[in-house]
Design a protein around this motif. Structure first.
Motif, PDB file in Angstrom:
ATOM      1  N   ILE A   1      43.481 -11.303  25.845  1.00 37.82           N
ATOM      2  CA  ILE A   1      42.318 -11.823  26.564  1.00 37.82           C
ATOM      3  C   ILE A   1      41.224 -10.763  26.618  1.00 37.82           C
ATOM      4  N   ILE A   2      40.036 -11.112  26.137  1.00 34.15           N
ATOM      5  CA  ILE A   2      38.858 -10.248  26.273  1.00 34.15           C
ATOM      6  C   ILE A   2      37.740 -11.102  26.861  1.00 34.15           C
ATOM      7  N   ALA A   3      37.388 -10.841  28.104  1.00 32.48           N
ATOM      8  CA  ALA A   3      36.316 -11.581  28.761  1.00 32.48           C
ATOM      9  C   ALA A   3      35.004 -10.808  28.630  1.00 32.48           C
ATOM     10  N   VAL A   4      33.917 -11.531  28.432  1.00 36.44           N
ATOM     11  CA  VAL A   4      32.583 -10.922  28.350  1.00 36.44           C
ATOM     12  C   VAL A   4      31.742 -11.487  29.491  1.00 36.44           C
ATOM     13  N   CYS A   5      31.265 -10.617  30.381  1.00 39.09           N
ATOM     14  CA  CYS A   5      30.515 -11.047  31.561  1.00 39.09           C
ATOM     15  C   CYS A   5      29.127 -10.411  31.589  1.00 39.09           C
ATOM     16  N   ALA A   6      28.181 -11.112  32.192  1.00 42.37           N
ATOM     17  CA  ALA A   6      26.838 -10.577  32.398  1.00 42.37           C
ATOM     18  C   ALA A   6      26.833  -9.838  33.739  1.00 42.37           C
ATOM     19  N   ARG A   7      26.458  -8.590  33.702  1.00 45.81           N
ATOM     20  CA  ARG A   7      26.533  -7.761  34.902  1.00 45.81           C
ATOM     21  C   ARG A   7      25.645  -8.293  36.029  1.00 45.81           C
ATOM     22  N   ASN A   8      24.495  -8.882  35.677  1.00 47.55           N
ATOM     23  CA  ASN A   8      23.538  -9.347  36.686  1.00 47.55           C
ATOM     24  C   ASN A   8      23.475 -10.870  36.739  1.00 47.55           C
ATOM     25  N   ASP A   9      24.613 -11.504  36.571  1.00 45.61           N
ATOM     26  CA  ASP A   9      24.692 -12.957  36.479  1.00 45.61           C
ATOM     27  C   ASP A   9      24.416 -13.619  37.830  1.00 45.61           C
ATOM     28  N   ALA A  10      23.336 -14.404  37.908  1.00 45.40           N
ATOM     29  CA  ALA A  10      23.019 -15.115  39.143  1.00 45.40           C
ATOM     30  C   ALA A  10      23.589 -16.526  39.148  1.00 45.40           C
ATOM     31  N   TYR A  11      24.082 -16.990  38.015  1.00 46.77           N
ATOM     32  CA  TYR A  11      24.735 -18.294  37.940  1.00 46.77           C
ATOM     33  C   TYR A  11      26.202 -18.199  38.350  1.00 46.77           C
ATOM     34  N   VAL A  12      26.848 -17.112  37.948  1.00 48.49           N
ATOM     35  CA  VAL A  12      28.279 -16.948  38.214  1.00 48.49           C
ATOM     36  C   VAL A  12      28.480 -15.654  39.009  1.00 48.49           C
TER      37      VAL A  12
ATOM     38  N   GLY B   1      46.454  -6.839  32.379  1.00 49.43           N
ATOM     39  CA  GLY B   1      46.486  -6.674  30.929  1.00 49.43           C
ATOM     40  C   GLY B   1      45.258  -7.242  30.251  1.00 49.43           C
ATOM     41  N   ALA B   2      44.550  -8.139  30.945  1.00 49.14           N
ATOM     42  CA  ALA B   2      43.321  -8.693  30.376  1.00 49.14           C
ATOM     43  C   ALA B   2      42.211  -7.651  30.420  1.00 49.14           C
ATOM     44  N   GLU B   3      41.294  -7.728  29.471  1.00 45.93           N
ATOM     45  CA  GLU B   3      40.168  -6.793  29.398  1.00 45.93           C
ATOM     46  C   GLU B   3      38.872  -7.513  29.715  1.00 45.93           C
ATOM     47  N   VAL B   4      38.038  -6.877  30.549  1.00 45.92           N
ATOM     48  CA  VAL B   4      36.740  -7.445  30.901  1.00 45.92           C
ATOM     49  C   VAL B   4      35.641  -6.492  30.442  1.00 45.92           C
ATOM     50  N   ARG B   5      34.682  -7.010  29.695  1.00 40.86           N
ATOM     51  CA  ARG B   5      33.554  -6.217  29.223  1.00 40.86           C
ATOM     52  C   ARG B   5      32.263  -6.773  29.822  1.00 40.86           C
ATOM     53  N   TYR B   6      31.311  -5.885  30.078  1.00 40.96           N
ATOM     54  CA  TYR B   6      30.087  -6.290  30.761  1.00 40.96           C
ATOM     55  C   TYR B   6      28.854  -6.032  29.890  1.00 40.96           C
ATOM     56  N   ILE B   7      27.920  -6.978  29.960  1.00 39.95           N
ATOM     57  CA  ILE B   7      26.618  -6.846  29.311  1.00 39.95           C
ATOM     58  C   ILE B   7      25.590  -6.595  30.401  1.00 39.95           C
ATOM     59  N   ASP B   8      24.686  -5.662  30.176  1.00 43.77           N
ATOM     60  CA  ASP B   8      23.601  -5.423  31.139  1.00 43.77           C
ATOM     61  C   ASP B   8      22.534  -6.504  30.966  1.00 43.77           C
ATOM     62  N   ALA B   9      22.826  -7.672  31.507  1.00 40.78           N
ATOM     63  CA  ALA B   9      21.928  -8.817  31.357  1.00 40.78           C
ATOM     64  C   ALA B   9      22.257  -9.837  32.434  1.00 40.78           C
ATOM     65  N   GLY B  10      21.401 -10.845  32.546  1.00 46.62           N
ATOM     66  CA  GLY B  10      21.682 -11.984  33.391  1.00 46.62           C
ATOM     67  C   GLY B  10      22.331 -13.085  32.569  1.00 46.62           C
TER      68      GLY B  10
ATOM     69  N   ARG C   1      30.417 -13.290  19.195  1.00 45.10           N
ATOM     70  CA  ARG C   1      31.152 -13.539  17.953  1.00 45.10           C
ATOM     71  C   ARG C   1      32.018 -12.348  17.563  1.00 45.10           C
ATOM     72  N   SER C   2      31.498 -11.143  17.690  1.00 40.27           N
ATOM     73  CA  SER C   2      32.287  -9.958  17.325  1.00 40.27           C
ATOM     74  C   SER C   2      33.488  -9.792  18.248  1.00 40.27           C
ATOM     75  N   THR C   3      33.332 -10.168  19.510  1.00 36.58           N
ATOM     76  CA  THR C   3      34.457 -10.081  20.448  1.00 36.58           C
ATOM     77  C   THR C   3      35.523 -11.113  20.105  1.00 36.58           C
ATOM     78  N   ILE C   4      35.096 -12.302  19.711  1.00 31.87           N
ATOM     79  CA  ILE C   4      36.050 -13.323  19.270  1.00 31.87           C
ATOM     80  C   ILE C   4      36.851 -12.805  18.077  1.00 31.87           C
ATOM     81  N   ALA C   5      36.137 -12.252  17.103  1.00 28.50           N
ATOM     82  CA  ALA C   5      36.809 -11.725  15.910  1.00 28.50           C
ATOM     83  C   ALA C   5      37.775 -10.601  16.275  1.00 28.50           C
ATOM     84  N   GLU C   6      37.386  -9.746  17.204  1.00 29.33           N
ATOM     85  CA  GLU C   6      38.253  -8.638  17.623  1.00 29.33           C
ATOM     86  C   GLU C   6      39.526  -9.155  18.288  1.00 29.33           C
ATOM     87  N   ALA C   7      39.387 -10.186  19.123  1.00 30.32           N
ATOM     88  CA  ALA C   7      40.567 -10.749  19.785  1.00 30.32           C
ATOM     89  C   ALA C   7      41.534 -11.351  18.763  1.00 30.32           C
TER      90      ALA C   7
END
Length: 419
Positions: free
Chosen positions: A353-364, A378-387, A400-406
């Motif tokens: 599991i590799i989750a990708v989250c927006a660090r400044n997400d106002a929706y979630v 064991g799951a990995e969470v990665r953050y983007i500096d974005a909303g 897409r690159s994260t999907i390929a990596e998983a």
């Protein structure tokens, strides 16, 4: 981190409203809560679907096909099946506007259908000899992919993007909460005793239902919420007390001058910010109470440093005790009951599991929610500096690159037997 201003602006200009018909039939909700317990059991859920259940195909997925599926095939050799949500596209009621669900219960029906339909599609893929198989989605699709992964009985790569552990904060704290007619929901809640006497007893708020957790949250964020004005006011009060007790005239004059300077500074801050700084402090602590007028302001600099969660001026939020309103608590409870990942089984191998989250997400919003790492060690969470919106618009390549990596991680750990 401050919530994305773009998320707030984007949501504020949309006219669509959610749950315009209310909670949905109370009896249907009761049946959904009972069915959730079956779906939460991986073996029981998996056995609901015959292995040879037929698959059908439709072709209306322009964004996902052109932004994810086609590039993913070209770049990484990964093919895609694009599943259309129930209540979306050709599967939505004729009188439903886009994705604006009529009833709260619709989102739970959608989730149950997607879980079962994902099992059908994954079974079909295995029968066709495709491997490895994976699940992914963006925003609500990411959460639906997570739910589907909990019911697949084998290791499977999972890449949820721009989602989190529960849908509860999306509809009670994030910018989406402004699109809900809370007055209608509250009226229905108190107008039918079944909601209060039966349904409310079937659900439980998972996150922050412990006063200790709430206290931890307050203690953690209170120092940060102290604005410059707060500090000046404290210092001014201290100096004012010195004025009253001091016998030294020179000290009196000095303190008086300092006090006047502080007062001028306070007034200056108010003018510069265009609103009371106390409101900003309140917004930091209780974001749902902030009724911002800044959407009307052409000066985007006036948004700086303010966490914007624009909630409509309806009776539910007319006082400072909105957290005590039963309709809001009921919404939190039913969302946690039916969507919180802790209420479902853990995927077979969380290292895929590799989750990708927006660090400044106002929706979630993620504050106060159990993290994916807590629920799925064991799951990995990665953050983007974005909303939320900017991440969707600008970071498709990263998804897409994260999907390929998983998928590569899965192949390395579970090599395909070609014999």
């Amino acid at each position: 981190m401050p919530a994305s201003r773009l998320d707030a602006i984007y949501r504020s200009i949309l006219l669509t409203k959610f749950f315009t018909k209310g909670w949905g039939n109370p009896e249907n909700l009761r049946r959904i809560f009972e069915f959730r317990k079956i779906v939460a059991n991986r073996e029981a859920c998996y056995n609901l679907i015959p292995s040879d259940y037929p698959v059908t195909v439709t072709k209306f997925f322009w964004r996902r096909r052109n932004l994810i599926a086609k590039p993913l095939l070209k770049e990484s050799g990964i093919g895609s099946i694009l599943l259309e949500n129930p209540f979306y596209g050709l599967r939505k009621p004729k009188d439903q506007i886009r994705s604006s669900l009529h009833n709260v219960s619709d989102i739970f029906i959608m989730g149950g259908c997607l879980i079962l339909e994902s099992i059908v599609l994954l079974n079909w893929c295995e029968q066709q000899g495709y491997s490895p198989l994976g699940l992914t989605g963006l925003s609500m699709g990411g959460h639906m992919a997570s739910l589907a992964a909990t019911n697949w009985p084998k290791p499977i790569p999972l890449i949820p993007c721009l989602s989190w552990s529960t849908a509860s904060p999306v509809f009670t704290e994030g910018v989406m909460s402004a699109s809900i007619n809370w007055a209608l929901l509250e009226s229905q809640y108190f107008g039918n005793k079944m909601y209060q006497n039966d349904l409310a007893k079937m659900v439980r708020i998972i996150d922050q239902d412990d006063a200790f957790l709430a206290g931890q949250h307050f203690a953690k964020h209170y120092p940060d919420s102290m604005t410059r004005l707060d500090r000046i006011k404290v210092e001014s009060k201290k100096r004012n007390e010195e004025l009253k007790t001091s016998k030294d005239s020179s000290k009196l004059n000095n303190c008086d001058n300092t006090h006047k300077a502080s007062a001028n500074t306070i007034r200056k801050i108010k003018v510069e910010n265009g609103k009371m700084a106390e409101e900003e402090a309140a917004a930091d602590l209780f974001s749902l109470n902030l009724i911002s007028n800044r959407f009307k302001s052409p000066n985007l600099n006036s948004w700086k440093g303010v966490c914007l969660f624009p909630v409509s001026k309806h009776p539910l939020f007319s006082d400072s005790k909105w957290r005590e309103h039963e309709a809001l608590q009921f919404m939190r409870g039913i969302m946690d009951e039916c969507t919180h990942l802790r209420n479902f089984e853990t995927p077979v191998d969380t290292e895929l599991i590799i989750a990708v989250c927006a660090r400044n997400d106002a929706y979630v919003p993620r504050e106060g929610c159990m993290s994916l790492e807590e629920i799925w060690p064991g799951a990995e969470v990665r953050y983007i500096d974005a909303g939320h919106i900017s991440a969707y618009l600008l970071h498709q390549k990263l998804f897409r690159s994260t999907i390929a990596e998983a998928f590569q991680r899965s192949l390395k750990k579970y090599p395909i037997d070609k014999s």
